[in-house]
Scaffold this active site. Structure first.
Site, PDB file in Angstrom:
ATOM      1  N   CYS A   1      -3.041 -16.192 -22.878  1.00 23.55           N
ATOM      2  CA  CYS A   1      -3.717 -14.901 -22.656  1.00 23.55           C
ATOM      3  C   CYS A   1      -3.161 -14.212 -21.408  1.00 23.55           C
ATOM      4  O   CYS A   1      -3.061 -12.985 -21.371  1.00 23.55           O
ATOM      5  CB  CYS A   1      -5.222 -15.111 -22.508  1.00 23.55           C
TER       6      CYS A   1
ATOM      7  N   ARG B   1      -7.032 -13.789 -31.525  1.00 20.62           N
ATOM      8  CA  ARG B   1      -6.166 -12.716 -31.007  1.00 20.62           C
ATOM      9  C   ARG B   1      -6.122 -11.587 -32.035  1.00 20.62           C
ATOM     10  O   ARG B   1      -5.204 -11.505 -32.849  1.00 20.62           O
ATOM     11  CB  ARG B   1      -4.770 -13.266 -30.716  1.00 20.62           C
TER      12      ARG B   1
END
Lengths: 74, 221
Positions: B57, B134
């Protein structure tokens, strides 16, 4: 709150927005253009500033209140 | 998007799909309270990530930030989301600036109630029911969902593809054309197929087009 602290102090972006509407009512897109702030930021700030009596709506535009002028604008 | 109530009055919420209005929301973010309507008139890329202070991330946030100035030139805003608190987001973006020298300028939703994540279908329960996957939702200025991308937790997204997709959508809208596979800005675009026999015949005589046959014509913009 993003614009107004617990002590009633304004963020730099909030001050810039109020300065932009101290003399005349302006729509968020114009304020964003003049202050270089993102449009989403101006719109969300307006909600908060209006709720705290720093600006008032005039149609789709906003103008600084006398309260804001007395406290912020020198 | 449609809401359907079944016989037991239990609400069944369908997920947004391409072409449907984006679900409205009000959310706490690192830039204060934001509503979907705050982005009206602009393109919006809403993306979720599994968790703050995680390595994949972090690379994505750096990638999104590097792309952000280009997006803003294209009248497009970025909005991140994960099931973390505002304080966690703030600590993480400050850490990214300190450790990687990248200031994260776009807001990040702190979706502790998972309200926005559920509305957009960002949680994959069989992968994790406490983290968002995601997901990427691209919405146009009318706040219609125009594209959706999902990646699994272990794989970081391709920023070039997200930018390519956005550019392709904006170009397709502006010029009423379609884009071939692997299209890049500046390359030839596809003209929608002629809808009638007469127009098909006329198209084959159009010198501004390059046609393999009536249904496969390209042009330069």
């Amino acid at each position: 709150m993003a614009c107004v602290t617990d002590k009633g102090e304004l963020s730099q972006s909030a001050i810039a927005i109020i300065e932009a509407v101290k003399d005349e009512a302006k729509e968020p897109a114009q304020i964003a253009s003049e202050t270089k702030l993102p449009l989403f930021k101006v719109r969300s700030s307006m909600r908060e500033l209006e709720a705290n009596n720093y600006v008032k709506a005039e149609g789709d535009a906003y103008v600084a209140t006398d309260f804001a002028k007395a406290r912020i604008i020198k | 998007m449609t809401n359907i109530e079944n016989a037991g009055q239990e609400e069944v919420r369908s997920l947004p799909r391409i072409g449907s209005p984006a679900p409205s929301f009000t959310a706490k973010t690192t830039h204060g309270e934001l509503k979907l309507e705050d982005y009206k008139g602009q393109w919006l890329i809403l993306f979720s990530h599994p968790a703050d202070f995680t390595p994949v991330c972090t690379t994505e946030f750096i990638g999104f930030q590097e792309m952000y100035p280009t997006l803003r030139e294209k009248n497009t805003e970025l909005l991140g989301l994960s099931i973390d608190s505002v304080h966690s987001h703030i600590a993480w973006v400050r850490n990214i600036e300190e450790k990687f020298g990248v200031e994260i300028e776009f807001p990040v939703i702190a979706d502790l109630t998972m309200d926005v994540a559920h509305k957009f279908g960002m949680i994959m329960p069989d992968e994790s029911d406490t983290e968002t996957s995601r997901a990427v939702f691209i919405m146009d200025p009318e706040q219609t969902v125009r594209a959706i991308i999902y990646y699994p937790s272990a794989i970081g997204r391709n920023m070039d593809e997200i930018l390519r997709l956005l550019t392709a959508l904006q170009t397709a809208d502006e010029h009423k054309v379609a884009m071939p596979a692997n299209w890049r800005e500046g390359e030839r675009v596809i003209v929608p197929p002629a809808p009638t026999q007469e127009l098909a015949a006329e198209r084959m005589k159009d010198d501004s087009l390059e046609c393999k046959d009536f249904y496969f014509c390209t042009k330069e913009l």
